[in-house]
Design a protein around this motif. Structure first.
Motif, PDB file in Angstrom:
ATOM      1  N   VAL A   1       2.382   8.991   5.380  1.00 14.19           N
ATOM      2  CA  VAL A   1       1.238   9.815   5.765  1.00 14.19           C
ATOM      3  C   VAL A   1      -0.006   8.942   5.708  1.00 14.19           C
ATOM      4  O   VAL A   1      -0.296   8.342   4.657  1.00 14.19           O
ATOM      5  CB  VAL A   1       1.065  11.030   4.823  1.00 14.19           C
ATOM      6  CG1 VAL A   1      -0.206  11.796   5.171  1.00 14.19           C
ATOM      7  CG2 VAL A   1       2.282  11.924   4.876  1.00 14.19           C
ATOM      8  N   LEU A   2      -0.702   8.827   6.819  1.00 12.63           N
ATOM      9  CA  LEU A   2      -1.987   8.129   6.834  1.00 12.63           C
ATOM     10  C   LEU A   2      -3.076   9.149   6.550  1.00 12.63           C
ATOM     11  O   LEU A   2      -3.227  10.122   7.292  1.00 12.63           O
ATOM     12  CB  LEU A   2      -2.250   7.481   8.192  1.00 12.63           C
ATOM     13  CG  LEU A   2      -1.469   6.230   8.542  1.00 12.63           C
ATOM     14  CD1 LEU A   2      -1.958   5.662   9.874  1.00 12.63           C
ATOM     15  CD2 LEU A   2      -1.555   5.188   7.465  1.00 12.63           C
ATOM     16  N   ASP A   3      -3.828   8.919   5.493  1.00  9.64           N
ATOM     17  CA  ASP A   3      -4.919   9.826   5.138  1.00  9.64           C
ATOM     18  C   ASP A   3      -6.186   9.508   5.915  1.00  9.64           C
ATOM     19  O   ASP A   3      -6.899  10.407   6.339  1.00  9.64           O
ATOM     20  CB  ASP A   3      -5.226   9.746   3.642  1.00  9.64           C
ATOM     21  CG  ASP A   3      -4.053  10.220   2.798  1.00  9.64           C
ATOM     22  OD1 ASP A   3      -3.328  11.134   3.233  1.00  9.64           O
ATOM     23  OD2 ASP A   3      -3.860   9.664   1.699  1.00  9.64           O
ATOM     24  N   ASN A   4      -6.470   8.225   6.070  1.00 10.30           N
ATOM     25  CA  ASN A   4      -7.701   7.785   6.727  1.00 10.30           C
ATOM     26  C   ASN A   4      -7.425   6.557   7.575  1.00 10.30           C
ATOM     27  O   ASN A   4      -6.654   5.687   7.183  1.00 10.30           O
ATOM     28  CB  ASN A   4      -8.766   7.400   5.686  1.00 10.30           C
ATOM     29  CG  ASN A   4      -9.136   8.543   4.800  1.00 10.30           C
ATOM     30  OD1 ASN A   4      -9.815   9.461   5.221  1.00 10.30           O
ATOM     31  ND2 ASN A   4      -8.670   8.507   3.556  1.00 10.30           N
TER      32      ASN A   4
ATOM     33  N   CYS B   1      -6.788   1.421   6.896  1.00  9.64           N
ATOM     34  CA  CYS B   1      -6.125   2.703   6.745  1.00  9.64           C
ATOM     35  C   CYS B   1      -5.575   2.795   5.334  1.00  9.64           C
ATOM     36  O   CYS B   1      -5.358   1.783   4.672  1.00  9.64           O
ATOM     37  CB  CYS B   1      -5.010   2.886   7.778  1.00  9.64           C
ATOM     38  SG  CYS B   1      -3.636   1.744   7.617  1.00  9.64           S
ATOM     39  N   ASP B   2      -5.406   4.026   4.873  1.00  6.43           N
ATOM     40  CA  ASP B   2      -4.775   4.238   3.581  1.00  6.43           C
ATOM     41  C   ASP B   2      -3.911   5.471   3.671  1.00  6.43           C
ATOM     42  O   ASP B   2      -4.069   6.297   4.563  1.00  6.43           O
ATOM     43  CB  ASP B   2      -5.804   4.370   2.462  1.00  6.43           C
ATOM     44  CG  ASP B   2      -6.514   5.717   2.484  1.00  6.43           C
ATOM     45  OD1 ASP B   2      -7.030   6.100   3.561  1.00  6.43           O
ATOM     46  OD2 ASP B   2      -6.546   6.379   1.448  1.00  6.43           O
ATOM     47  N   GLY B   3      -2.963   5.556   2.743  1.00 11.21           N
ATOM     48  CA  GLY B   3      -2.078   6.704   2.756  1.00 11.21           C
ATOM     49  C   GLY B   3      -1.016   6.604   1.691  1.00 11.21           C
ATOM     50  O   GLY B   3      -1.142   5.851   0.725  1.00 11.21           O
ATOM     51  N   SER B   4       0.044   7.373   1.904  1.00 15.96           N
ATOM     52  CA  SER B   4       1.146   7.408   0.951  1.00 15.96           C
ATOM     53  C   SER B   4       2.458   7.270   1.704  1.00 15.96           C
ATOM     54  O   SER B   4       2.542   7.557   2.899  1.00 15.96           O
ATOM     55  CB  SER B   4       1.121   8.721   0.160  1.00 15.96           C
ATOM     56  OG  SER B   4       1.205   9.821   1.036  1.00 15.96           O
TER      57      SER B   4
ATOM     58  N   ARG C   1       1.235   4.490  -2.946  1.00 15.86           N
ATOM     59  CA  ARG C   1      -0.044   4.576  -2.227  1.00 15.86           C
ATOM     60  C   ARG C   1      -0.319   3.184  -1.671  1.00 15.86           C
ATOM     61  O   ARG C   1       0.030   2.178  -2.290  1.00 15.86           O
ATOM     62  CB  ARG C   1      -1.181   4.980  -3.161  1.00 15.86           C
ATOM     63  CG  ARG C   1      -1.031   6.327  -3.825  1.00 15.86           C
ATOM     64  CD  ARG C   1      -1.295   7.507  -2.948  1.00 15.86           C
ATOM     65  NE  ARG C   1      -2.575   7.364  -2.264  1.00 15.86           N
ATOM     66  CZ  ARG C   1      -2.940   8.093  -1.224  1.00 15.86           C
ATOM     67  NH1 ARG C   1      -2.157   9.013  -0.742  1.00 15.86           N
ATOM     68  NH2 ARG C   1      -4.098   7.919  -0.649  1.00 15.86           N
ATOM     69  N   PHE C   2      -0.954   3.118  -0.505  1.00 18.65           N
ATOM     70  CA  PHE C   2      -1.237   1.824   0.115  1.00 18.65           C
ATOM     71  C   PHE C   2      -2.568   1.868   0.837  1.00 18.65           C
ATOM     72  O   PHE C   2      -3.076   2.934   1.184  1.00 18.65           O
ATOM     73  CB  PHE C   2      -0.130   1.428   1.103  1.00 18.65           C
ATOM     74  CG  PHE C   2      -0.026   2.366   2.271  1.00 18.65           C
ATOM     75  CD1 PHE C   2      -0.804   2.174   3.409  1.00 18.65           C
ATOM     76  CD2 PHE C   2       0.836   3.456   2.238  1.00 18.65           C
ATOM     77  CE1 PHE C   2      -0.726   3.045   4.481  1.00 18.65           C
ATOM     78  CE2 PHE C   2       0.922   4.332   3.309  1.00 18.65           C
ATOM     79  CZ  PHE C   2       0.141   4.125   4.428  1.00 18.65           C
ATOM     80  N   ALA C   3      -3.110   0.684   1.060  1.00 22.29           N
ATOM     81  CA  ALA C   3      -4.290   0.508   1.905  1.00 22.29           C
ATOM     82  C   ALA C   3      -4.132  -0.828   2.621  1.00 22.29           C
ATOM     83  O   ALA C   3      -3.728  -1.822   2.008  1.00 22.29           O
ATOM     84  CB  ALA C   3      -5.569   0.529   1.083  1.00 22.29           C
TER      85      ALA C   3
END
Length: 120
Positions: free
Chosen positions: A58-61, A71-74, A84-86
């Motif tokens: 899931v990309l949050d931003n 981009c960041d997400g889970s 969690r990653f960025a």
């Protein structure tokens, strides 16, 4: 793999490129990554491991400006563990077709985050 992006990702072509790079990383789609990475591109990973092969991401931003994108997400791995990653990308130029010069990625297991207070 299930891949969900933030609804705002369709606002610009570069946002879609950043989102697709995240998808390619998560699926270990090296062919797609090689299409967008310069031959001399650097990919730095902190703390040093860049897992792949997830069952969902899931990309949050997704944010872009000039030659930069992030981009960041889970993500959930096949064994059910979560992280969690960025990713922070630098493109070679502002052209829509510019290749990626470098990526810095930060990856932590979910639950290792340190909540911080925002001073007002």
């Amino acid at each position: 793999m299930e891949f969900t992006i933030a609804s705002s990702c369709g606002n610009s072509p570069r946002m879609l490129i950043v989102a697709e790079i995240a998808r390619a990383w998560a699926e270990d789609d090296r062919a797609h990554l090689h299409e967008w990475l310069r031959e001399d591109a650097e990919w730095r990973v902190y703390p040093g491991d860049l897992p792949t092969g997830f069952r969902s991401v899931v990309l949050d931003n997704v944010v872009t400006h000039g030659r930069s994108g992030s981009c960041d997400g889970s993500a959930v791995s096949a064994d059910g563990s979560r992280l969690r990653f960025a990713h922070f990308l630098v493109f070679a130029s502002t052209a829509k077709t510019a290749l990626i010069r470098s990526i810095s990625s930060y990856v932590v297991s979910e639950g290792q985050e340190t909540p911080g207070a925002v001073d007002g």
